[in-house]
Design a protein around this motif. Structure first.
Motif, mmCIF file in Angstrom:
data_model
loop_
_atom_site.group_PDB
_atom_site.id
_atom_site.type_symbol
_atom_site.label_atom_id
_atom_site.label_comp_id
_atom_site.label_asym_id
_atom_site.label_seq_id
_atom_site.Cartn_x
_atom_site.Cartn_y
_atom_site.Cartn_z
ATOM 1 N N PHE A 109 0.933 -1.383 -0.050
ATOM 2 C CA PHE A 109 -0.054 0.112 0.062
ATOM 3 C C PHE A 109 0.937 1.426 -0.163
ATOM 4 O O PHE A 109 0.676 2.298 -0.754
ATOM 5 C CB PHE A 109 -0.745 -0.110 1.055
ATOM 6 N N LEU A 110 1.838 1.160 0.925
ATOM 7 C CA LEU A 110 2.763 2.506 1.038
ATOM 8 C C LEU A 110 3.714 2.612 -0.261
ATOM 9 O O LEU A 110 3.803 3.759 -0.799
ATOM 10 C CB LEU A 110 3.482 2.499 2.427
ATOM 11 N N ALA A 111 4.270 1.564 -0.746
ATOM 12 C CA ALA A 111 5.084 1.237 -1.856
ATOM 13 C C ALA A 111 4.269 2.109 -3.086
ATOM 14 O O ALA A 111 4.998 2.468 -4.035
ATOM 15 C CB ALA A 111 5.619 -0.095 -2.086
ATOM 16 N N GLU A 112 2.991 1.732 -3.128
ATOM 17 C CA GLU A 112 2.177 2.120 -4.261
ATOM 18 C C GLU A 112 2.193 3.565 -4.477
ATOM 19 O O GLU A 112 1.932 4.329 -5.338
ATOM 20 C CB GLU A 112 1.127 1.328 -4.512
ATOM 21 N N GLN B 187 8.944 8.130 1.054
ATOM 22 C CA GLN B 187 8.802 6.953 1.778
ATOM 23 C C GLN B 187 7.005 6.598 1.490
ATOM 24 O O GLN B 187 6.712 5.278 1.344
ATOM 25 C CB GLN B 187 9.014 6.947 3.218
ATOM 26 N N ILE B 188 6.169 7.382 1.767
ATOM 27 C CA ILE B 188 4.729 7.229 1.949
ATOM 28 C C ILE B 188 3.918 8.072 0.778
ATOM 29 O O ILE B 188 2.737 7.935 0.919
ATOM 30 C CB ILE B 188 4.395 7.574 3.292
ATOM 31 N N GLY B 189 4.408 8.759 0.191
ATOM 32 C CA GLY B 189 3.785 9.615 -1.049
ATOM 33 C C GLY B 189 3.284 10.689 -0.338
ATOM 34 O O GLY B 189 3.183 11.091 0.744
ATOM 35 N N ARG B 190 2.470 11.694 -1.137
ATOM 36 C CA ARG B 190 2.178 12.947 -0.849
ATOM 37 C C ARG B 190 0.840 13.214 0.080
ATOM 38 O O ARG B 190 0.773 14.072 0.726
ATOM 39 C CB ARG B 190 2.020 13.818 -2.122
ATOM 40 N N THR B 191 -0.165 12.157 -0.288
ATOM 41 C CA THR B 191 -1.340 12.483 0.300
ATOM 42 C C THR B 191 -0.941 12.257 1.873
ATOM 43 O O THR B 191 -1.561 12.892 2.768
ATOM 44 C CB THR B 191 -2.299 11.078 -0.042
ATOM 45 N N LEU B 192 -0.293 11.246 2.244
ATOM 46 C CA LEU B 192 0.116 10.953 3.822
ATOM 47 C C LEU B 192 0.809 12.114 4.258
ATOM 48 O O LEU B 192 0.788 12.374 5.472
ATOM 49 C CB LEU B 192 0.417 9.671 4.103
#
Length: 397
Positions: free
Chosen positions: A138-141, A159-164
């Motif tokens: 989930f995080l990698a995607e 590491q976790i993308g822009r949304t988080l």
């Protein structure tokens, strides 16, 4: 730990019989100054004058009963954690401990979820029931790889993308530092991990606990030594030309020592809003973070979770970061580090002065790291003292 007044101190030898010249004047009675004061007095038998501009010892770790009798931390929550047995062994000379594992929740999307982000956070936030392996995918995607990680934004987005990043980090960081994460060194957000298991502890250190009787009592025990004199409500400038001493250990801001001659080092400060409530508890954990930029404070602390105190009332503190006020956090930016290097070079050319601690070395340290830094300085002084004694002995042969 005799407390003396300034007029007494000015008179030199009358401070204490035979103590006309202090071996060390130590500026700042927080962890750095108090640890080195205790070691020099107890370990080497040195005469020490410890001063602080505040009216109390313990620095930012100072705790006290408020008007309702609830033990509170005046300068925000201080949670002791370390992986170093030697730090625990040293501090255990002055306190017994209460086991405590710190847990923090963040108010995000109308929910209280664990921070650092873990499996529970993700499942609750998105209404899922992922396993650890699924959470990793989930995080990698969502991660957005950054070729060269330079800033705090880079660390999180990579590491976790822009949304988080937007939900948990950007607003909180901007409030805390007054700067966007894209303008801060990567070290700021590197301190906060992301987990795909259900470990909801804020820290994973081997040793996590609180002084059983509070930090102030720990400091009182540490400084209870006949060779340590204490001056509170006293600025360094008020005594530097009035008291005789051989060496200064300065734990205040290094730029202030040099009268800001190279410019001011930026610090972030805090304003605290303390409140006592006529209820047993206010929130489910000691600290709740508020990343929402529309909420003016960064977090609320409820101290009874930290101390284990049983009391019909509870006390909380809201923290409002600001630019003006006591210096708390060195601002981690490249240009600030460069200015500190210039001050450090100036310090190295200044005889009989040593700079120590978060403010003296312009670096964000945890409490255990400050203790370790002070103990390391003591070892250096002890080694130099031993070498000097050997040299004197050889000269006498």
């Amino acid at each position: 730990m005799p407390q003396i007044n300034l007029e007494t101190a000015k008179s030199g030898p009358s401070c204490q019989p035979g103590r006309g010249v202090y071996d060390y004047l130590i500026v700042g009675a927080g962890f750095a100054g108090s640890v080195i004061a205790e070691r020099l007095a107890q370990g080497l038998g040195r005469n020490v004058l410890l001063i602080d501009r505040r009216p109390h010892i313990a620095g930012n770790a100072y705790d006290h009963p408020d008007e309702a009798g609830v033990l509170v931390h005046r300068y925000g929550p201080h949670i002791f954690h370390t992986n170093a047995q030697r730090i625990v062994d040293y501090l255990s000379r002055f306190t017994q401990w209460r086991p405590y594992e710190h847990r923090v929740l963040a108010q995000v999307d109308g929910q209280l979820v664990p921070i650092p982000i873990n499996l529970t956070t993700l499942n609750k936030l998105y209404g899922l029931s992922m396993t650890s392996e699924q959470a990793e995918v989930f995080l990698a995607e969502r991660a957005e790889p950054v070729a060269t990680i330079r800033t705090s934004e880079d660390v999180v987005v990579n590491q976790i993308g822009r949304t988080l990043y937007e939900k948990f980090f950007r607003g909180y960081t901007r409030k805390q530092w007054g700067l966007d994460p894209s303008a801060l060194d990567k070290s700021v957000t590197s301190r906060v991990p992301t987990r795909t298991n259900e470990d909801d502890r804020y820290f994973t250190d081997t040793f996590q606990m609180m002084p059983r009787d509070g930090y102030t009592r720990l400091f009182e025990q540490m400084l209870d030594h006949p060779r340590i004199d204490l001056l509170l409500d006293t600025d360094f400038k008020a005594v530097r030309d009035e008291v005789k001493f051989k060496h200064v250990i300065y734990c205040g801001p290094i730029d202030e020592y040099f009268d800001f001659q190279l410019g001011r080092l930026p610090y972030r400060s805090l304003r605290f809003e303390h409140q006592t409530l006529e209820q047993e508890h206010y929130q489910p954990v000691a600290v709740v973070n508020y990343p929402d930029p529309d909420v003016p404070y960064t977090r609320i602390t409820e101290y009874k979770h930290l101390t284990g105190q049983v009391h019909p009332c509870t006390s909380i503190t809201r923290e409002f970061p600001c630019d003006e006020g006591d210096p708390y956090y060195p601002v981690p930016r490249a240009e600030n580090a460069e200015l500190y290097k210039r001050y450090k070079a100036l310090a190295e050319q200044t005889p009989n002065v040593t700079f120590l601690g978060r403010l003296g070395t312009y670096k964000y340290y945890n409490m255990d790291q400050v203790v370790g830094q002070a103990l390391a300085l003591y070892r250096d002084i002890e080694a130099a003292s031993s070498e000097a004694s050997v040299a004197v002995g050889l000269d006498a042969i």
